[in-house]
Design a protein around this motif. Structure first.
Motif, PDB file in Angstrom:
ATOM      1  N   UNK A 184       0.837  -1.203   0.000  1.00  0.00           N
ATOM      2  CA  UNK A 184       0.000   0.000   0.000  1.00  0.00           C
ATOM      3  C   UNK A 184       0.873   1.255   0.000  1.00  0.00           C
ATOM      4  N   UNK A 185       0.512   2.221  -0.842  1.00  0.00           N
ATOM      5  CA  UNK A 185       1.261   3.472  -0.937  1.00  0.00           C
ATOM      6  C   UNK A 185       0.421   4.630  -0.411  1.00  0.00           C
ATOM      7  N   UNK A 186       1.089   5.734  -0.090  1.00  0.00           N
ATOM      8  CA  UNK A 186       0.397   6.938   0.370  1.00  0.00           C
ATOM      9  C   UNK A 186      -0.541   7.444  -0.721  1.00  0.00           C
ATOM     10  N   UNK A 187      -0.083   7.384  -1.954  1.00  0.00           N
ATOM     11  CA  UNK A 187      -0.902   7.844  -3.083  1.00  0.00           C
ATOM     12  C   UNK A 187      -2.198   7.046  -3.176  1.00  0.00           C
ATOM     13  N   UNK A 188      -2.084   5.739  -2.978  1.00  0.00           N
ATOM     14  CA  UNK A 188      -3.261   4.867  -3.018  1.00  0.00           C
ATOM     15  C   UNK A 188      -4.216   5.186  -1.869  1.00  0.00           C
ATOM     16  N   UNK A 189      -3.654   5.403  -0.682  1.00  0.00           N
ATOM     17  CA  UNK A 189      -4.468   5.741   0.484  1.00  0.00           C
ATOM     18  C   UNK A 189      -5.166   7.085   0.293  1.00  0.00           C
ATOM     19  N   UNK A 190      -4.410   8.057  -0.229  1.00  0.00           N
ATOM     20  CA  UNK A 190      -4.965   9.390  -0.445  1.00  0.00           C
ATOM     21  C   UNK A 190      -6.142   9.330  -1.425  1.00  0.00           C
ATOM     22  N   UNK A 191      -6.008   8.539  -2.455  1.00  0.00           N
ATOM     23  CA  UNK A 191      -7.083   8.385  -3.436  1.00  0.00           C
ATOM     24  C   UNK A 191      -8.307   7.748  -2.792  1.00  0.00           C
ATOM     25  N   UNK A 192      -8.068   6.774  -1.899  1.00  0.00           N
ATOM     26  CA  UNK A 192      -9.173   6.059  -1.247  1.00  0.00           C
ATOM     27  C   UNK A 192      -9.999   6.966  -0.344  1.00  0.00           C
ATOM     28  N   UNK A 193      -9.349   7.982   0.265  1.00  0.00           N
ATOM     29  CA  UNK A 193     -10.069   8.869   1.192  1.00  0.00           C
ATOM     30  C   UNK A 193     -10.298  10.267   0.614  1.00  0.00           C
ATOM     31  N   UNK A 194      -9.871  10.473  -0.637  1.00  0.00           N
ATOM     32  CA  UNK A 194     -10.124  11.744  -1.306  1.00  0.00           C
ATOM     33  C   UNK A 194      -9.317  12.917  -0.789  1.00  0.00           C
ATOM     34  N   UNK A 195      -8.058  12.666  -0.440  1.00  0.00           N
ATOM     35  CA  UNK A 195      -7.189  13.739   0.055  1.00  0.00           C
ATOM     36  C   UNK A 195      -5.920  13.832  -0.791  1.00  0.00           C
ATOM     37  N   UNK A 196      -5.254  14.977  -0.717  1.00  0.00           N
ATOM     38  CA  UNK A 196      -3.961  15.150  -1.357  1.00  0.00           C
ATOM     39  C   UNK A 196      -2.926  14.297  -0.609  1.00  0.00           C
ATOM     40  N   UNK A 197      -2.062  13.564  -1.319  1.00  0.00           N
ATOM     41  CA  UNK A 197      -1.083  12.692  -0.651  1.00  0.00           C
ATOM     42  C   UNK A 197      -0.209  13.418   0.375  1.00  0.00           C
ATOM     43  N   UNK A 198       0.267  14.618   0.036  1.00  0.00           N
ATOM     44  CA  UNK A 198       1.119  15.367   0.969  1.00  0.00           C
ATOM     45  C   UNK A 198       0.352  15.762   2.227  1.00  0.00           C
ATOM     46  N   UNK A 199      -0.891  16.195   2.030  1.00  0.00           N
ATOM     47  CA  UNK A 199      -1.719  16.579   3.179  1.00  0.00           C
ATOM     48  C   UNK A 199      -2.016  15.370   4.056  1.00  0.00           C
ATOM     49  N   UNK A 200      -2.322  14.230   3.416  1.00  0.00           N
ATOM     50  CA  UNK A 200      -2.603  13.008   4.171  1.00  0.00           C
ATOM     51  C   UNK A 200      -1.389  12.587   4.995  1.00  0.00           C
ATOM     52  N   UNK A 201      -0.209  12.676   4.400  1.00  0.00           N
ATOM     53  CA  UNK A 201       1.020  12.308   5.112  1.00  0.00           C
ATOM     54  C   UNK A 201       1.211  13.160   6.358  1.00  0.00           C
TER      55      UNK A 201
END
Length: 197
Positions: free
Chosen positions: A96-113
């Motif tokens: 699992x990648x941050x990009x994949x997680x961000x897409x799943x929850x509808x957030x920007x990857x950097x913001x999610x991190x």
């Protein structure tokens, strides 16, 4: 059941089902709760004496309680992070990648991190790695799964990659960990309960 061991086994499994439900209602991600419950049910099913089942009963209750206590100590996480945690547990067998997680929850990857680090106290990558290594430890200690099986089940690219990561995180190879820990907790507690030496 007329069989006392089987009867006690049934009671413990029912109790685990109730604890699992209560923990999910209390905020534990469903996939984590069910995986933890399945882990103990398999061990209880393999136990052959009431003493062994009682030990597993106590271990399960303490394990669930400690995890819920740790959750309470942390600031209650936001809905996006709760969804991320559940996604991680559901896809533990994948890379699992941050990009994949961000897409799943509808957030920007950097913001999610940043949000994840603020609320969980570690990076997404470190959290995923910790969960995989903790799961690997349980399988090494209480199952007969091979290193290849564990590597595949946890989404590592190869057995050698799993061994390398496990060794770095724990300070010992999976083989050494299994040699030292294989069912030791269960056996040592059984000796204390039964008075064996």
């Amino acid at each position: 059941s007329n069989d006392l061991v089987q009867n006690f086994r049934y009671h413990c499994i029912i109790l685990l089902a109730m604890i699992t439900r209560f923990c999910i209602e209390g905020g534990m991600p469903g996939e984590e709760a069910y995986r933890r419950s399945d882990f103990y049910i398999l061990k209880i099913d393999a136990a052959t004496t009431i003493d062994q089942i009682e030990i597993l009963h106590d271990e399960a209750c303490i394990d669930f309680t400690k995890h819920m206590q740790n959750r309470r100590r942390h600031t209650i996480c936001s809905k996006p992070i709760a969804l991320v945690l559940n996604y991680i547990y559901t896809h533990m067998h994948e890379n699992v990648t941050v990009k994949e997680l961000a897409k799943a929850v509808g957030l920007n990857p950097s913001y999610l991190s940043r949000l994840f680090h603020t609320q969980m106290g570690c990076t997404v990558h470190q959290y995923i790695l910790d969960q995989k290594i903790n799961t690997a430890k349980q399988w090494l200690q209480f199952s007969d799964k091979s290193f290849v099986e564990i590597s595949n089940l946890l989404g590592f690219s190869s057995q050698s990659h799993f061994i390398q990561v496990f060794s770095k995180c724990t300070g010992m190879t999976p083989k050494r960990y299994r040699d030292e820990k294989f069912r030791t907790d269960l056996m040592s507690k059984g000796r204390v309960r039964t008075g064996l030496k």
